[in-house]
Design a protein around this motif. Sequence first.
Motif, PDB file in Angstrom:
ATOM      1  N   GLN A 122       0.835  -1.206   0.000  1.00  0.00           N
ATOM      2  CA  GLN A 122       0.000   0.000   0.000  1.00  0.00           C
ATOM      3  C   GLN A 122       0.874   1.262   0.000  1.00  0.00           C
ATOM      4  OE1 GLN A 122      -3.626  -0.007   0.547  1.00  0.00           O
ATOM      5  NE2 GLN A 122      -3.253  -2.095  -0.157  1.00  0.00           N
ATOM      6  N   ALA A 123       0.425   2.284  -0.686  1.00  0.00           N
ATOM      7  CA  ALA A 123       1.165   3.544  -0.687  1.00  0.00           C
ATOM      8  C   ALA A 123       0.716   4.445   0.472  1.00  0.00           C
ATOM      9  CB  ALA A 123       0.944   4.259  -2.014  1.00  0.00           C
ATOM     10  N   ASP A 124       1.573   5.439   0.815  1.00  0.00           N
ATOM     11  CA  ASP A 124       1.244   6.361   1.915  1.00  0.00           C
ATOM     12  C   ASP A 124       0.120   7.318   1.535  1.00  0.00           C
ATOM     13  OD1 ASP A 124       3.788   5.551   3.183  1.00  0.00           O
ATOM     14  OD2 ASP A 124       4.645   6.694   1.530  1.00  0.00           O
ATOM     15  N   ALA A 125      -0.596   7.819   2.564  1.00  0.00           N
ATOM     16  CA  ALA A 125      -1.614   8.848   2.331  1.00  0.00           C
ATOM     17  C   ALA A 125      -0.918  10.156   1.952  1.00  0.00           C
ATOM     18  CB  ALA A 125      -2.433   9.049   3.591  1.00  0.00           C
ATOM     19  N   GLY A 140       0.249   7.862 -11.177  1.00  0.00           N
ATOM     20  CA  GLY A 140       1.481   7.235 -11.623  1.00  0.00           C
ATOM     21  C   GLY A 140       2.377   7.051 -10.421  1.00  0.00           C
ATOM     22  N   SER A 141       2.785   5.793 -10.136  1.00  0.00           N
ATOM     23  CA  SER A 141       3.595   5.614  -8.920  1.00  0.00           C
ATOM     24  C   SER A 141       5.049   5.991  -9.175  1.00  0.00           C
ATOM     25  CB  SER A 141       3.474   4.195  -8.371  1.00  0.00           C
ATOM     26  OG  SER A 141       3.672   3.263  -9.392  1.00  0.00           O
ATOM     27  N   PHE A 142       5.357   6.365 -10.418  1.00  0.00           N
ATOM     28  CA  PHE A 142       6.672   6.921 -10.710  1.00  0.00           C
ATOM     29  C   PHE A 142       6.457   8.201 -11.508  1.00  0.00           C
ATOM     30  CE2 PHE A 142       7.325   2.504  -9.951  1.00  0.00           C
ATOM     31  CZ  PHE A 142       8.485   2.458  -9.224  1.00  0.00           C
ATOM     32  N   GLY A 143       7.183   9.241 -11.131  1.00  0.00           N
ATOM     33  CA  GLY A 143       6.988  10.530 -11.787  1.00  0.00           C
ATOM     34  C   GLY A 143       8.137  10.862 -12.721  1.00  0.00           C
ATOM     35  N   PRO A 144       8.215  12.129 -13.120  1.00  0.00           N
ATOM     36  CA  PRO A 144       9.260  12.538 -14.062  1.00  0.00           C
ATOM     37  C   PRO A 144      10.671  12.424 -13.478  1.00  0.00           C
ATOM     38  CG  PRO A 144       7.985  14.421 -13.289  1.00  0.00           C
ATOM     39  CD  PRO A 144       7.274  13.209 -12.831  1.00  0.00           C
ATOM     40  N   THR A 145      10.801  12.337 -12.155  1.00  0.00           N
ATOM     41  CA  THR A 145      12.111  12.063 -11.567  1.00  0.00           C
ATOM     42  C   THR A 145      11.951  10.902 -10.595  1.00  0.00           C
ATOM     43  OG1 THR A 145      11.815  13.526  -9.670  1.00  0.00           O
ATOM     44  CG2 THR A 145      12.725  14.523 -11.648  1.00  0.00           C
ATOM     45  N   LEU A 146      13.076  10.261 -10.232  1.00  0.00           N
ATOM     46  CA  LEU A 146      13.017   9.065  -9.382  1.00  0.00           C
ATOM     47  C   LEU A 146      12.345   9.329  -8.047  1.00  0.00           C
ATOM     48  CD1 LEU A 146      16.559   7.490  -9.904  1.00  0.00           C
ATOM     49  CD2 LEU A 146      14.375   6.720 -10.829  1.00  0.00           C
ATOM     50  N   PHE A 163       6.313  13.792  -3.357  1.00  0.00           N
ATOM     51  CA  PHE A 163       7.602  13.196  -3.033  1.00  0.00           C
ATOM     52  C   PHE A 163       7.381  11.805  -2.454  1.00  0.00           C
ATOM     53  CE2 PHE A 163      11.545  15.651  -3.161  1.00  0.00           C
ATOM     54  CZ  PHE A 163      12.451  14.648  -2.885  1.00  0.00           C
ATOM     55  N   LYS A 164       8.141  10.828  -2.908  1.00  0.00           N
ATOM     56  CA  LYS A 164       8.066   9.497  -2.297  1.00  0.00           C
ATOM     57  C   LYS A 164       8.649   9.574  -0.883  1.00  0.00           C
ATOM     58  CE  LYS A 164       9.095   6.841  -6.465  1.00  0.00           C
ATOM     59  NZ  LYS A 164      10.243   6.209  -7.139  1.00  0.00           N
TER      60      LYS A 164
ATOM     61  N   LEU B  44       1.493   6.644 -21.189  1.00  0.00           N
ATOM     62  CA  LEU B  44       2.643   7.493 -20.867  1.00  0.00           C
ATOM     63  C   LEU B  44       3.159   7.241 -19.451  1.00  0.00           C
ATOM     64  CD1 LEU B  44       4.537   9.830 -21.588  1.00  0.00           C
ATOM     65  CD2 LEU B  44       2.782  11.393 -20.744  1.00  0.00           C
ATOM     66  N   GLU B  45       2.230   7.127 -18.474  1.00  0.00           N
ATOM     67  CA  GLU B  45       2.646   6.955 -17.086  1.00  0.00           C
ATOM     68  C   GLU B  45       3.484   5.692 -16.908  1.00  0.00           C
ATOM     69  OE1 GLU B  45      -0.245   7.953 -18.049  1.00  0.00           O
ATOM     70  OE2 GLU B  45      -0.736   9.769 -16.923  1.00  0.00           O
ATOM     71  N   GLU B  46       3.122   4.658 -17.669  1.00  0.00           N
ATOM     72  CA  GLU B  46       3.865   3.405 -17.537  1.00  0.00           C
ATOM     73  C   GLU B  46       5.195   3.458 -18.270  1.00  0.00           C
ATOM     74  OE1 GLU B  46       3.474   1.042 -15.412  1.00  0.00           O
ATOM     75  OE2 GLU B  46       1.902   2.394 -14.722  1.00  0.00           O
ATOM     76  N   ASP B  47       5.243   4.222 -19.321  1.00  0.00           N
ATOM     77  CA  ASP B  47       6.503   4.474 -19.999  1.00  0.00           C
ATOM     78  C   ASP B  47       7.477   5.093 -18.995  1.00  0.00           C
ATOM     79  OD1 ASP B  47       8.365   5.348 -22.060  1.00  0.00           O
ATOM     80  OD2 ASP B  47       6.688   5.141 -23.445  1.00  0.00           O
TER      81      ASP B  47
END
Lengths: 166, 259
Positions: A122-125, A140-146, A163-164, B44-47
């Motif tokens: 589970q992800a954080d609130a 999206g669980s990943f954004g434009p930066t790590l 921020f993660k 896109l998000e998965e990319d």
Amino acid sequence: MTVTRSPLTTQAIWAALATVPDPEIPVVSVTDMGMVRDVQIGETGAVTVTFTPTFSGCPALHVIRDSIGQAVRDLGAAEVEVKSTLTPPWSTDWIREDARERLREYGIAPPAPAEDGLIQLQADATRCPRCASFDVRMTGSFGPTLCKRLYVCDACKEPFEGFKSV
Amino acid sequence: MTAPATTLTETQQAALIRKLTALADDEIILAQRGGEWTGHAPILEEDIALANIAQDELGHAGLYLELRRALDGTDPDALAFTRSADEYTSARFVERPKGDWAFTMLRQYLYDAYEALWLDAARHSSYAPLAEVASKAFREERFHLQHTALWVERLALGTPESLRRTQDALNALWPDVGQLFQAEEGEAELTAAGILPDLGAVKARWDGLVVPHLTVQCGLGLPPAGAEQPGRGHHTEHLAPLLDEMQRVYRAHPDAQLW
């Protein structure tokens, strides 16, 4: 003509590093992020800065390393070594309180307190940085930066980055 | 207490170098497979997500190869970009072509669960440099596992077509996955010394996490386990073409200083 400079102090170096921006999030500096661990001046005047990487695969690491070196050289240090350490591992808990506020104003939800050691699915609130609602969806669980994830706020309908918590 | 590098015997050092290289090789090859989706992922998000995951895995490979550099002075870039398929020690599990989206997500999930649990155990290594690296990488790996676990669920519980593809992927991958848990030459001694995690214990935790998730939660059928796996020197025919592609630029410009 020679330029005379006041002797270099660790305080002056810390102050200079506080102006070195994170290349991916320019509203915070490398010291705001808690990346600088230690500053030492040797007997010969050689400066050693110890920093810790945020994410191991962060493509901005060499830029950060170079900017730290440059900032210290700009103060007049002839010899600068930028060392990196992994111990203890960097955590988002080290981001300074006022920097969290700047992140929020910039539109990035600051990280929740980091949990250590738990493997959970589970992800954080997360709170919308714009309207403070918890009524948000991760898109999206990943954004434009790590270091970031993508969200949409269902209250104010704005997309935002978070921020993660690491 | 943690032991400094100098307390390693020569045999231990050689075995640790082999293991670190195998760990790095798996990460490099899987990252390359993940990177093949860049510009081609379904949304896109998965990319972006797969590119992120691949970048993290390369970061971990870099950490392992830096540990190796501290032991024998070898350059991480040279290891990654100049070794041939014969010299690589990746598992066949990560070498297989990227396949469809279900294959990619399921493989990444099975791998992420293995990596997260291995790193979790390696945080307690008696070899301090490895414990440090594991503590760092573990924090990142949790995000991969959350992401891919959700995708496996979504695909398995989605449409009959997505279920069929996910089951096909599981049937194809399951026989190979055991190679990840196979000890390298000399590894038992390092495990006994507390330097490396006990692979049997990691596998037991992995089974406890992954099997109920795949069967109970996702409704997938487990295929029979694979036969005994050959060693890491035995590659699939897919590795050499992958390395050709991955190493082309480095080999063409071996003296480049800036990329």
